[in-house]
Design an enzyme around this catalytic site. Structure first.
Site, PDB file in Angstrom:
ATOM      1  N   CYS A 179     -20.978  17.399 -24.682  1.00 27.08           N
ATOM      2  CA  CYS A 179     -21.930  17.982 -25.625  1.00 27.08           C
ATOM      3  C   CYS A 179     -21.423  17.969 -27.061  1.00 27.08           C
ATOM      4  O   CYS A 179     -22.058  18.531 -27.956  1.00 27.08           O
ATOM      5  CB  CYS A 179     -22.249  19.425 -25.223  1.00 27.08           C
ATOM      6  SG  CYS A 179     -23.107  19.575 -23.645  1.00 27.08           S
ATOM      7  N   ARG A 225     -30.177  18.870 -28.765  1.00 29.14           N
ATOM      8  CA  ARG A 225     -29.897  18.798 -27.329  1.00 29.14           C
ATOM      9  C   ARG A 225     -29.350  20.116 -26.797  1.00 29.14           C
ATOM     10  O   ARG A 225     -29.845  20.652 -25.800  1.00 29.14           O
ATOM     11  CB  ARG A 225     -28.899  17.683 -27.071  1.00 29.14           C
ATOM     12  CG  ARG A 225     -28.396  17.587 -25.641  1.00 29.14           C
ATOM     13  CD  ARG A 225     -27.204  16.661 -25.559  1.00 29.14           C
ATOM     14  NE  ARG A 225     -26.811  16.381 -24.200  1.00 29.14           N
ATOM     15  CZ  ARG A 225     -25.776  15.643 -23.861  1.00 29.14           C
ATOM     16  NH1 ARG A 225     -25.025  15.108 -24.814  1.00 29.14           N
ATOM     17  NH2 ARG A 225     -25.469  15.434 -22.601  1.00 29.14           N
TER      18      ARG A 225
END
Length: 285
Positions: A179, A225
């Site tokens: 991430c 995201r």
């Protein structure tokens, strides 16, 4: 018997040197999430060189021995070092020097000019050293965590963070290496470079802004995201968040990033094009 073309000899030499490198990468390096794009980049490089083959042949000029042999020496030394000590980044980087030396020795300045983009595109095959990846990933994860928490807190969500651990409602999310956005930055840079090259905008300012915007756009897309992942986890639970992470997160990230890149190109084309059309009339006034 008709002698082999020097270009075929160059290809044979490159194949002998780097086929083992690519085979080893396909079994190890390209199996990882960080470098899984390797085969795609290699296919693009081969296609770019194939596409430029006629220009390389027709634009070739006198050989550049003063440039070609030093490049070849550097490439061979890097190759030998990388093979001897299993340093993948050095092995892959060496092929840029070896290939550039072949172009300089066989086709001179004209061949190098015709092949400059596929030659530089080989950089996307070079894996970053692990120490550099760790340093960049750590910083990116921290920034992503801070910005996502600040954004959702401003929107009224019960959210806090400890390091790269985000707590939202009763749930906790770890901003993992995947991430951080480093992979997406690398991928979007490769896509953006191709897009800019084939669009071939006439305005230099347009191209400079596009190049400078690639990494910020990738970073923004990664914030989107993680924000979406946090919201899905808060409203629908851990299982929904985990399902999104493993199925749709990567698609959403790249779709947002590529969409932003295309939108920026359209805005710049309209804005700079309008300014260029207005410039002559302004000068006449």
């Amino acid at each position: 018997m008709r002698p082999l073309s020097p270009w075929l000899l160059l290809l044979a030499g490159l194949a002998a040197m780097y086929a083992p490198v690519y085979w080893a990468a396909s079994q190890t390096l390209w199996q990882s999430e960080e470098m899984g794009h390797g085969p795609i980049i290699l296919a693009l490089v081969l296609w770019l060189f194939w596409r430029a083959r006629e220009r390389i042949a027709t634009q070739s000029t006198a050989p550049l021995h003063a440039l070609g042999w030093p490049l070849f020496a550097v490439g061979v030394v890097l190759y030998a070092f990388g093979r001897a000590f299993s340093v993948a980044s050095v092995e892959f980087a060496s092929q840029i020097f070896v290939l550039a030396s072949g172009l300089a020795l066989l086709g001179g300045r004209g061949a190098l000019k015709a092949a400059w983009f596929p030659l530089l595109y080989l950089l996307f095959l070079v894996p970053l050293p692990a120490s550099m990846v760790d340093a960049i990933t750590g910083s990116l994860k921290s920034w992503v965590s801070v910005l996502v928490v600040d954004l959702l807190y401003a929107l009224g969500y019960p959210i806090a963070r400890t390091g790269v651990m985000i707590s939202i409602g009763p749930y906790q999310l770890l901003v993992a290496d995947a991430c951080s956005g480093l992979n997406s930055m690398f991928s979007l840079t490769a896509i953006g470079a191709l897009f800019i090259y084939f669009k071939h905008r006439a305005q230099r300012l347009h191209n400079l802004i596009m190049i400078a915007s690639i990494l910020p756009i990738a970073f923004m897309a990664n914030i989107v995201r993680v924000t979406i992942l946090s919201l899905i986890t808060y409203h629908f639970g851990d299982e929904a968040g985990a399902g999104f992470l493993h199925s749709a997160a990567g698609f959403v990230l790249m779709a947002v990033a590529v969409g932003l890149l295309f939108a920026l190109d359209a805005v710049l084309a309209a804005t700079l094009g309008r300014r260029n059309r207005q410039t002559p009339s302004t000068a006449q006034t």
